[in-house]
Design an enzyme around this catalytic site. Structure first.
Site, mmCIF file in Angstrom:
data_model
loop_
_atom_site.group_PDB
_atom_site.id
_atom_site.type_symbol
_atom_site.label_atom_id
_atom_site.label_comp_id
_atom_site.label_asym_id
_atom_site.label_seq_id
_atom_site.Cartn_x
_atom_site.Cartn_y
_atom_site.Cartn_z
ATOM 1 N N GLN A 1 -1.013 -10.402 -50.649
ATOM 2 C CA GLN A 1 -0.076 -11.184 -51.453
ATOM 3 C C GLN A 1 -0.781 -12.034 -52.509
ATOM 4 O O GLN A 1 -0.164 -12.487 -53.457
ATOM 5 C CB GLN A 1 0.737 -12.086 -50.508
ATOM 6 N N ASP B 1 -6.163 -11.545 -45.241
ATOM 7 C CA ASP B 1 -5.200 -10.584 -45.751
ATOM 8 C C ASP B 1 -4.873 -10.992 -47.195
ATOM 9 O O ASP B 1 -4.230 -12.011 -47.434
ATOM 10 C CB ASP B 1 -3.953 -10.617 -44.855
ATOM 11 N N HIS C 1 2.432 -12.051 -42.015
ATOM 12 C CA HIS C 1 3.225 -10.831 -42.092
ATOM 13 C C HIS C 1 3.100 -10.133 -40.727
ATOM 14 O O HIS C 1 2.065 -10.230 -40.081
ATOM 15 C CB HIS C 1 2.592 -9.973 -43.195
ATOM 16 N N CYS D 1 9.407 -9.482 -43.059
ATOM 17 C CA CYS D 1 8.340 -9.123 -42.110
ATOM 18 C C CYS D 1 7.594 -10.356 -41.629
ATOM 19 O O CYS D 1 6.381 -10.306 -41.398
ATOM 20 C CB CYS D 1 7.339 -8.134 -42.712
ATOM 21 N N LYS E 1 0.574 -3.630 -54.410
ATOM 22 C CA LYS E 1 0.939 -5.019 -54.714
ATOM 23 C C LYS E 1 0.305 -5.469 -56.031
ATOM 24 O O LYS E 1 0.548 -6.558 -56.506
ATOM 25 C CB LYS E 1 0.469 -5.947 -53.578
HETATM 26 C C1 LIG Z 1 2.802 -6.341 -48.179
HETATM 27 C C2 LIG Z 1 1.972 -7.110 -47.240
HETATM 28 C C3 LIG Z 1 1.371 -6.487 -46.118
HETATM 29 C C4 LIG Z 1 1.589 -5.037 -45.768
HETATM 30 O O1 LIG Z 1 1.118 -4.170 -46.740
HETATM 31 P P1 LIG Z 1 1.366 -2.601 -46.595
HETATM 32 O O2 LIG Z 1 1.038 -2.054 -47.938
HETATM 33 O O3 LIG Z 1 2.799 -2.412 -46.212
HETATM 34 O O4 LIG Z 1 0.450 -2.112 -45.514
HETATM 35 C C5 LIG Z 1 0.581 -7.267 -45.291
HETATM 36 N N1 LIG Z 1 0.381 -8.572 -45.533
HETATM 37 C C6 LIG Z 1 0.935 -9.202 -46.588
HETATM 38 C C7 LIG Z 1 0.665 -10.658 -46.812
HETATM 39 C C8 LIG Z 1 1.756 -8.495 -47.468
HETATM 40 O O5 LIG Z 1 2.306 -9.119 -48.518
#
Ligand SMILES: *Cc1c(COP(=O)(O)O)cnc(C)c1O
Length: 404
Positions: free
Chosen positions: A201, A198, A121, A362, A224
Protein backbone atom coordinates in the site's frame (compact mmCIF):
# COMPACT_ATOMS: atom_id res chain seq x y z
CA UNK A 1 5.93 20.21 -14.67
CA UNK A 2 3.17 17.89 -13.51
CA UNK A 3 0.00 18.36 -15.57
CA UNK A 4 -2.70 15.96 -14.54
CA UNK A 5 -4.54 16.36 -17.84
CA UNK A 6 -1.46 15.07 -19.69
CA UNK A 7 -1.01 12.23 -17.21
CA UNK A 8 -4.62 11.16 -17.69
CA UNK A 9 -4.02 10.71 -21.42
CA UNK A 10 -1.64 7.86 -20.52
CA UNK A 11 -4.52 5.86 -19.01
CA UNK A 12 -6.97 4.67 -21.69
CA UNK A 13 -9.48 3.37 -19.12
CA UNK A 14 -9.98 6.84 -17.63
CA UNK A 15 -11.88 7.93 -20.72
CA UNK A 16 -14.50 5.19 -20.52
CA UNK A 17 -18.01 5.60 -19.16
CA UNK A 18 -19.72 3.66 -16.42
CA UNK A 19 -23.52 3.77 -16.30
CA UNK A 20 -23.37 6.53 -18.92
CA UNK A 21 -21.23 8.69 -16.63
CA UNK A 22 -17.51 9.40 -16.97
CA UNK A 23 -15.63 6.90 -14.82
CA UNK A 24 -14.33 8.31 -11.55
CA UNK A 25 -11.87 5.70 -10.32
CA UNK A 26 -11.29 5.94 -6.57
CA UNK A 27 -10.42 2.33 -5.86
CA UNK A 28 -6.70 2.73 -6.28
CA UNK A 29 -5.87 1.01 -2.99
CA UNK A 30 -7.39 -2.20 -4.40
CA UNK A 31 -5.63 -1.94 -7.73
CA UNK A 32 -4.14 0.90 -9.72
CA UNK A 33 -4.91 1.61 -13.37
CA UNK A 34 -2.47 0.80 -16.13
CA UNK A 35 -0.79 3.43 -18.33
CA UNK A 36 -0.35 2.79 -22.04
CA UNK A 37 3.43 2.60 -21.56
CA UNK A 38 2.86 -0.57 -19.52
CA UNK A 39 0.12 -1.89 -21.83
CA UNK A 40 2.46 -1.34 -24.81
CA UNK A 41 5.19 -3.31 -23.04
CA UNK A 42 2.80 -6.24 -22.62
CA UNK A 43 1.70 -6.12 -26.27
CA UNK A 44 5.30 -5.77 -27.42
CA UNK A 45 6.37 -8.77 -25.36
CA UNK A 46 3.73 -11.10 -26.77
CA UNK A 47 4.18 -9.68 -30.28
CA UNK A 48 7.95 -9.97 -30.40
CA UNK A 49 9.65 -11.82 -27.55
CA UNK A 50 7.36 -14.50 -26.16
CA UNK A 51 9.47 -17.52 -25.15
CA UNK A 52 10.38 -19.47 -22.05
CA UNK A 53 13.36 -18.09 -20.18
CA UNK A 54 16.63 -19.39 -18.73
CA UNK A 55 16.33 -22.54 -20.87
CA UNK A 56 16.78 -22.16 -24.56
CA UNK A 57 19.86 -21.30 -26.56
CA UNK A 58 17.60 -19.84 -29.22
CA UNK A 59 17.40 -16.10 -29.79
CA UNK A 60 13.85 -15.51 -28.55
CA UNK A 61 14.54 -17.28 -25.29
CA UNK A 62 17.69 -15.26 -24.76
CA UNK A 63 15.93 -11.99 -25.51
CA UNK A 64 13.06 -12.82 -23.16
CA UNK A 65 15.56 -13.81 -20.46
CA UNK A 66 17.45 -10.54 -20.90
CA UNK A 67 14.27 -8.47 -20.62
CA UNK A 68 13.16 -10.37 -17.54
CA UNK A 69 16.52 -9.98 -15.82
CA UNK A 70 16.67 -6.30 -16.79
CA UNK A 71 13.33 -5.88 -15.03
CA UNK A 72 14.80 -7.50 -11.92
CA UNK A 73 17.66 -4.99 -12.03
CA UNK A 74 15.22 -2.09 -12.42
CA UNK A 75 13.34 -3.27 -9.36
CA UNK A 76 16.59 -3.72 -7.45
CA UNK A 77 17.66 -0.18 -8.34
CA UNK A 78 14.28 1.33 -7.51
CA UNK A 79 14.08 -0.21 -4.05
CA UNK A 80 17.85 0.04 -3.56
CA UNK A 81 18.52 -3.58 -2.73
CA UNK A 82 22.18 -4.52 -2.46
CA UNK A 83 22.03 -7.47 -4.90
CA UNK A 84 19.66 -8.28 -7.75
CA UNK A 85 19.39 -11.87 -6.47
CA UNK A 86 17.72 -10.48 -3.35
CA UNK A 87 14.72 -9.68 -5.56
CA UNK A 88 12.49 -12.76 -5.97
CA UNK A 89 9.65 -12.55 -8.49
CA UNK A 90 6.40 -13.87 -7.03
CA UNK A 91 2.75 -13.74 -8.02
CA UNK A 92 2.20 -10.87 -5.57
CA UNK A 93 2.24 -9.78 -1.94
CA UNK A 94 0.18 -12.72 -0.71
CA UNK A 95 2.50 -15.22 -2.38
CA UNK A 96 5.57 -13.39 -1.03
CA UNK A 97 4.28 -13.47 2.53
CA UNK A 98 3.39 -17.14 2.30
CA UNK A 99 6.86 -17.90 0.98
CA UNK A 100 8.45 -16.32 4.06
CA UNK A 101 5.91 -17.81 6.49
CA UNK A 102 6.51 -21.25 5.03
CA UNK A 103 10.25 -20.82 5.31
CA UNK A 104 10.01 -19.98 8.99
CA UNK A 105 8.14 -23.23 9.71
CA UNK A 106 11.46 -24.99 10.02
CA UNK A 107 13.07 -22.18 12.05
CA UNK A 108 10.48 -21.33 14.71
CA UNK A 109 10.14 -23.28 17.94
CA UNK A 110 7.24 -23.68 20.31
CA UNK A 111 8.48 -21.09 22.81
CA UNK A 112 9.02 -18.42 20.12
CA UNK A 113 6.77 -15.43 19.54
CA UNK A 114 5.87 -13.47 16.45
CA UNK A 115 4.25 -10.04 16.31
CA UNK A 116 1.78 -8.58 13.82
CA UNK A 117 -0.03 -5.25 13.92
CA UNK A 118 -3.73 -4.60 14.37
CA UNK A 119 -3.71 -2.69 11.08
CA UNK A 120 -2.90 -5.62 8.82
CA UNK A 121 -4.46 -6.86 5.62
CA UNK A 122 -5.75 -10.45 5.98
CA UNK A 123 -2.88 -11.60 3.79
CA UNK A 124 -0.54 -10.44 6.56
CA UNK A 125 -2.51 -12.16 9.33
CA UNK A 126 -3.66 -15.55 8.10
CA UNK A 127 -0.26 -16.93 6.95
CA UNK A 128 1.21 -16.13 10.37
CA UNK A 129 -1.69 -17.76 12.18
CA UNK A 130 -1.09 -20.85 10.04
CA UNK A 131 2.62 -20.65 10.87
CA UNK A 132 1.80 -20.53 14.59
CA UNK A 133 -0.48 -23.55 14.23
CA UNK A 134 2.29 -25.50 12.51
CA UNK A 135 5.03 -24.55 14.97
CA UNK A 136 3.22 -23.91 18.25
CA UNK A 137 4.68 -20.38 18.37
CA UNK A 138 2.56 -17.55 19.83
CA UNK A 139 1.11 -14.65 17.82
CA UNK A 140 1.08 -11.23 19.54
CA UNK A 141 -0.65 -8.13 18.23
CA UNK A 142 0.37 -4.45 18.36
CA UNK A 143 -2.92 -2.69 19.20
CA UNK A 144 -4.33 0.40 17.45
CA UNK A 145 -5.97 3.59 18.72
CA UNK A 146 -9.01 5.66 17.67
CA UNK A 147 -6.94 7.66 15.15
CA UNK A 148 -6.08 4.40 13.42
CA UNK A 149 -2.46 4.47 14.53
CA UNK A 150 -0.40 1.73 16.13
CA UNK A 151 0.17 2.09 19.87
CA UNK A 152 3.93 1.99 19.81
CA UNK A 153 4.36 1.90 23.60
CA UNK A 154 2.52 -1.45 23.52
CA UNK A 155 4.88 -2.72 20.84
CA UNK A 156 7.79 -1.90 23.14
CA UNK A 157 6.11 -4.00 25.83
CA UNK A 158 5.37 -7.14 23.80
CA UNK A 159 8.75 -7.17 22.05
CA UNK A 160 11.14 -9.49 23.91
CA UNK A 161 13.94 -12.03 23.58
CA UNK A 162 11.24 -14.53 22.61
CA UNK A 163 10.28 -12.50 19.54
CA UNK A 164 11.64 -14.02 16.35
CA UNK A 165 9.67 -12.15 13.68
CA UNK A 166 7.66 -8.93 13.31
CA UNK A 167 5.25 -8.18 10.44
CA UNK A 168 3.85 -4.74 9.78
CA UNK A 169 2.49 -2.99 6.74
CA UNK A 170 4.11 0.30 5.84
CA UNK A 171 0.70 1.81 5.06
CA UNK A 172 -2.68 0.41 6.14
CA UNK A 173 -4.84 -0.33 3.11
CA UNK A 174 -8.06 0.23 5.06
CA UNK A 175 -7.18 3.58 6.66
CA UNK A 176 -4.10 4.91 4.89
CA UNK A 177 -2.08 5.28 8.11
CA UNK A 178 1.67 5.43 7.54
CA UNK A 179 3.35 3.34 10.22
CA UNK A 180 6.69 4.39 11.78
CA UNK A 181 8.61 1.52 10.20
CA UNK A 182 12.06 3.03 10.82
CA UNK A 183 11.45 2.81 14.56
CA UNK A 184 9.88 -0.65 14.36
CA UNK A 185 12.80 -2.02 12.33
CA UNK A 186 15.44 -0.61 14.64
CA UNK A 187 13.68 -1.77 17.78
CA UNK A 188 13.07 -5.27 16.38
CA UNK A 189 16.75 -5.63 15.56
CA UNK A 190 17.72 -4.67 19.11
CA UNK A 191 16.08 -7.94 20.13
CA UNK A 192 17.74 -9.94 17.36
CA UNK A 193 14.46 -10.62 15.56
CA UNK A 194 13.67 -10.27 11.85
CA UNK A 195 11.06 -7.90 10.41
CA UNK A 196 8.96 -8.06 7.26
CA UNK A 197 7.41 -4.90 5.87
CA UNK A 198 4.35 -5.20 3.62
CA UNK A 199 4.84 -2.39 1.11
CA UNK A 200 1.79 -3.15 -1.07
CA UNK A 201 0.00 0.00 0.00
CA UNK A 202 2.96 2.33 0.40
CA UNK A 203 4.97 1.68 -2.76
CA UNK A 204 2.64 3.68 -5.07
CA UNK A 205 3.28 6.75 -2.89
CA UNK A 206 6.60 6.31 -1.11
CA UNK A 207 9.86 5.07 -2.63
CA UNK A 208 11.64 3.09 0.07
CA UNK A 209 15.40 2.66 0.39
CA UNK A 210 15.66 -0.92 1.56
CA UNK A 211 19.34 -0.74 2.48
CA UNK A 212 18.94 2.44 4.49
CA UNK A 213 15.88 0.96 6.21
CA UNK A 214 17.91 -2.17 6.93
CA UNK A 215 14.73 -4.24 6.68
CA UNK A 216 14.96 -8.04 6.47
CA UNK A 217 12.03 -8.67 4.12
CA UNK A 218 9.89 -6.34 2.00
CA UNK A 219 6.99 -7.46 -0.19
CA UNK A 220 4.72 -5.82 -2.74
CA UNK A 221 2.49 -6.39 -5.79
CA UNK A 222 2.98 -4.80 -9.22
CA UNK A 223 -0.72 -4.08 -9.66
CA UNK A 224 -0.71 -1.50 -6.85
CA UNK A 225 1.96 0.50 -8.66
CA UNK A 226 0.55 0.75 -12.21
CA UNK A 227 1.77 -2.70 -13.22
CA UNK A 228 -0.20 -5.84 -14.14
CA UNK A 229 -1.89 -8.28 -11.76
CA UNK A 230 -0.39 -11.65 -10.93
CA UNK A 231 3.17 -10.50 -10.35
CA UNK A 232 5.00 -9.04 -7.38
CA UNK A 233 8.17 -9.36 -5.45
CA UNK A 234 9.82 -10.53 -2.31
CA UNK A 235 12.94 -8.72 -1.20
CA UNK A 236 14.97 -10.58 1.37
CA UNK A 237 18.43 -9.91 2.72
CA UNK A 238 20.80 -12.40 1.14
CA UNK A 239 21.62 -14.02 4.48
CA UNK A 240 17.92 -14.65 5.15
CA UNK A 241 17.12 -15.96 1.69
CA UNK A 242 20.04 -18.38 1.96
CA UNK A 243 18.70 -19.60 5.30
CA UNK A 244 15.10 -20.14 4.22
CA UNK A 245 14.23 -23.44 2.52
CA UNK A 246 12.56 -23.31 -0.93
CA UNK A 247 8.80 -22.89 -0.99
CA UNK A 248 7.85 -24.87 -4.08
CA UNK A 249 9.68 -27.61 -5.92
CA UNK A 250 9.84 -27.78 -9.69
CA UNK A 251 11.78 -26.80 -12.75
CA UNK A 252 14.25 -23.90 -12.73
CA UNK A 253 14.84 -24.01 -8.95
CA UNK A 254 17.28 -26.89 -8.94
CA UNK A 255 20.99 -27.33 -9.53
CA UNK A 256 20.90 -31.10 -9.88
CA UNK A 257 18.17 -33.70 -9.56
CA UNK A 258 18.54 -37.41 -8.92
CA UNK A 259 15.99 -39.62 -7.20
CA UNK A 260 18.27 -39.75 -4.17
CA UNK A 261 18.74 -36.05 -3.70
CA UNK A 262 18.15 -32.71 -5.31
CA UNK A 263 20.40 -29.72 -4.78
CA UNK A 264 18.87 -26.29 -5.12
CA UNK A 265 19.83 -23.56 -7.51
CA UNK A 266 21.41 -20.33 -6.31
CA UNK A 267 19.36 -17.24 -5.50
CA UNK A 268 17.03 -16.00 -6.86
CA UNK A 269 16.15 -19.22 -8.78
CA UNK A 270 15.83 -21.29 -5.61
CA UNK A 271 12.51 -19.53 -4.98
CA UNK A 272 11.34 -19.29 -8.59
CA UNK A 273 10.10 -22.77 -9.44
CA UNK A 274 8.35 -23.29 -12.76
CA UNK A 275 7.72 -20.87 -15.60
CA UNK A 276 7.15 -17.44 -14.04
CA UNK A 277 4.93 -14.59 -15.18
CA UNK A 278 7.63 -13.45 -17.61
CA UNK A 279 5.61 -10.74 -19.31
CA UNK A 280 4.31 -9.58 -15.94
CA UNK A 281 7.82 -9.19 -14.56
CA UNK A 282 8.90 -7.16 -17.58
CA UNK A 283 5.77 -4.99 -17.32
CA UNK A 284 6.44 -4.51 -13.58
CA UNK A 285 9.77 -3.00 -14.63
CA UNK A 286 8.01 -0.75 -17.15
CA UNK A 287 5.60 0.43 -14.43
CA UNK A 288 8.52 1.38 -12.20
CA UNK A 289 10.07 3.33 -15.07
CA UNK A 290 6.77 5.11 -15.63
CA UNK A 291 6.35 6.11 -11.99
CA UNK A 292 9.95 7.27 -11.67
CA UNK A 293 9.62 9.42 -14.79
CA UNK A 294 6.87 11.35 -12.98
CA UNK A 295 8.80 11.22 -9.69
CA UNK A 296 7.68 10.06 -6.27
CA UNK A 297 8.01 13.46 -4.61
CA UNK A 298 5.77 14.97 -7.27
CA UNK A 299 3.28 12.12 -6.86
CA UNK A 300 3.20 12.41 -3.06
CA UNK A 301 2.74 16.18 -2.97
CA UNK A 302 -0.03 16.09 -5.60
CA UNK A 303 -1.84 13.27 -3.79
CA UNK A 304 -1.52 15.03 -0.43
CA UNK A 305 -3.24 18.00 -1.99
CA UNK A 306 -6.09 15.77 -3.15
CA UNK A 307 -6.32 14.20 0.30
CA UNK A 308 -6.55 17.53 2.07
CA UNK A 309 -9.14 18.86 -0.36
CA UNK A 310 -11.29 15.70 -0.19
CA UNK A 311 -11.07 15.51 3.61
CA UNK A 312 -12.24 19.12 3.99
CA UNK A 313 -15.06 18.77 1.47
CA UNK A 314 -16.36 15.44 2.81
CA UNK A 315 -16.33 16.66 6.42
CA UNK A 316 -18.74 19.44 5.41
CA UNK A 317 -21.38 16.71 5.03
CA UNK A 318 -23.41 16.34 8.22
CA UNK A 319 -23.17 12.90 9.82
CA UNK A 320 -20.13 11.84 7.83
CA UNK A 321 -17.39 10.25 9.89
CA UNK A 322 -13.87 9.52 8.70
CA UNK A 323 -12.03 6.51 10.12
CA UNK A 324 -8.26 6.84 10.22
CA UNK A 325 -7.34 10.39 11.16
CA UNK A 326 -3.61 10.08 11.65
CA UNK A 327 -1.52 13.06 10.59
CA UNK A 328 0.66 10.57 8.75
CA UNK A 329 -1.46 9.03 6.05
CA UNK A 330 -1.59 8.45 2.32
CA UNK A 331 -4.47 9.60 0.12
CA UNK A 332 -7.08 7.16 1.45
CA UNK A 333 -10.37 8.19 3.06
CA UNK A 334 -12.44 5.56 4.83
CA UNK A 335 -15.81 6.92 5.91
CA UNK A 336 -19.41 6.19 6.80
CA UNK A 337 -22.64 8.15 6.82
CA UNK A 338 -24.51 7.96 10.11
CA UNK A 339 -27.00 5.06 10.21
CA UNK A 340 -26.41 4.14 6.57
CA UNK A 341 -24.77 0.91 5.46
CA UNK A 342 -21.58 1.47 3.44
CA UNK A 343 -22.74 -0.99 0.78
CA UNK A 344 -25.79 1.16 0.00
CA UNK A 345 -23.63 4.25 -0.41
CA UNK A 346 -21.25 2.35 -2.69
CA UNK A 347 -24.11 1.14 -4.90
CA UNK A 348 -25.46 4.64 -5.43
CA UNK A 349 -21.98 5.97 -6.17
CA UNK A 350 -21.51 3.21 -8.77
CA UNK A 351 -24.67 4.33 -10.54
CA UNK A 352 -22.99 7.73 -10.81
CA UNK A 353 -19.87 6.19 -12.36
CA UNK A 354 -17.82 6.46 -9.16
CA UNK A 355 -15.77 3.40 -8.18
CA UNK A 356 -15.11 3.14 -4.44
CA UNK A 357 -14.58 0.16 -2.20
CA UNK A 358 -17.11 -0.84 0.43
CA UNK A 359 -16.75 -3.48 3.12
CA UNK A 360 -14.00 -4.55 5.49
CA UNK A 361 -11.14 -4.09 2.96
CA UNK A 362 -9.57 -7.42 3.97
CA UNK A 363 -8.93 -5.91 7.39
CA UNK A 364 -11.75 -7.19 9.56
CA UNK A 365 -9.93 -6.65 12.89
CA UNK A 366 -9.91 -2.89 12.19
CA UNK A 367 -13.67 -2.88 11.56
CA UNK A 368 -14.19 -4.89 14.77
CA UNK A 369 -12.16 -2.30 16.66
CA UNK A 370 -14.45 0.50 15.47
CA UNK A 371 -17.51 -1.79 15.86
CA UNK A 372 -18.67 -1.16 12.30
CA UNK A 373 -19.49 -3.60 9.47
CA UNK A 374 -17.21 -1.77 7.09
CA UNK A 375 -16.58 1.58 5.48
CA UNK A 376 -16.77 3.32 2.15
CA UNK A 377 -13.19 3.80 1.02
CA UNK A 378 -12.11 6.35 -1.55
CA UNK A 379 -8.44 6.02 -2.43
CA UNK A 380 -6.76 8.53 -4.71
CA UNK A 381 -3.96 8.38 -7.20
CA UNK A 382 -1.86 10.95 -9.06
CA UNK A 383 -4.18 10.67 -12.09
CA UNK A 384 -7.25 11.77 -10.11
CA UNK A 385 -8.49 15.37 -10.01
CA UNK A 386 -10.24 17.80 -7.68
CA UNK A 387 -13.14 17.87 -10.13
CA UNK A 388 -13.54 14.13 -9.59
CA UNK A 389 -13.55 14.71 -5.84
CA UNK A 390 -16.35 17.24 -6.33
CA UNK A 391 -18.27 14.51 -8.18
CA UNK A 392 -17.71 12.18 -5.23
CA UNK A 393 -18.83 14.75 -2.68
CA UNK A 394 -22.00 15.46 -4.66
CA UNK A 395 -22.60 11.72 -5.01
CA UNK A 396 -22.27 11.18 -1.27
CA UNK A 397 -24.73 14.03 -0.63
CA UNK A 398 -27.15 12.45 -3.07
CA UNK A 399 -26.74 9.03 -1.42
CA UNK A 400 -27.41 10.58 1.96
CA UNK A 401 -30.60 12.20 0.70
CA UNK A 402 -31.84 9.01 -0.92
CA UNK A 403 -31.01 6.72 1.99
CA UNK A 404 -32.04 8.75 5.05
C1 LIG B 1 -3.36 -5.31 -1.71
C2 LIG B 1 -2.64 -5.60 -0.46
C3 LIG B 1 -2.20 -6.91 -0.16
C4 LIG B 1 -2.49 -8.10 -1.04
O1 LIG B 1 -1.91 -7.99 -2.29
P1 LIG B 1 -2.21 -9.11 -3.40
O2 LIG B 1 -1.72 -8.50 -4.67
O3 LIG B 1 -3.68 -9.36 -3.39
O4 LIG B 1 -1.45 -10.33 -3.00
C5 LIG B 1 -1.51 -7.10 1.03
N1 LIG B 1 -1.25 -6.09 1.87
C6 LIG B 1 -1.66 -4.82 1.61
C7 LIG B 1 -1.33 -3.73 2.58
C8 LIG B 1 -2.37 -4.54 0.45
O5 LIG B 1 -2.77 -3.29 0.20
Amino acid sequence: MFKVEDIRKDFPILSRKVNDKPLVYFDNAATSQTPKQVIDTIVDYYSNYNANIHRGVHTLSQEATDLYEQARHKIQAHFNAKFSHEIIFTSGTTHSINLVANGFSSILKKEDEIIVSALEHHSNIVPWQMLCERTGATLKVIPMNQEGELVISEFDKILSEKTKLVFVNHVSNALGTINPIEYLIEKTHQFGAAILIDGAQSCPHIKPDLQALNVDFYVTSAHKICGPTGVGMLYGKEEWLKKLPPYQGGGEMIAEVTFEKTTYADLPHKFEAGTPNICGGIAFGAAIDYMNAIGFNTIASYENDLLEYATNELLKIDGLKIYGTSKHKTAVISFNLENIHPYDVGSILDKLGIAVRTGHHCAQPIMDYYKIPGTVRASFSFYNTKAEIDTLVNGVKKAKMMLS
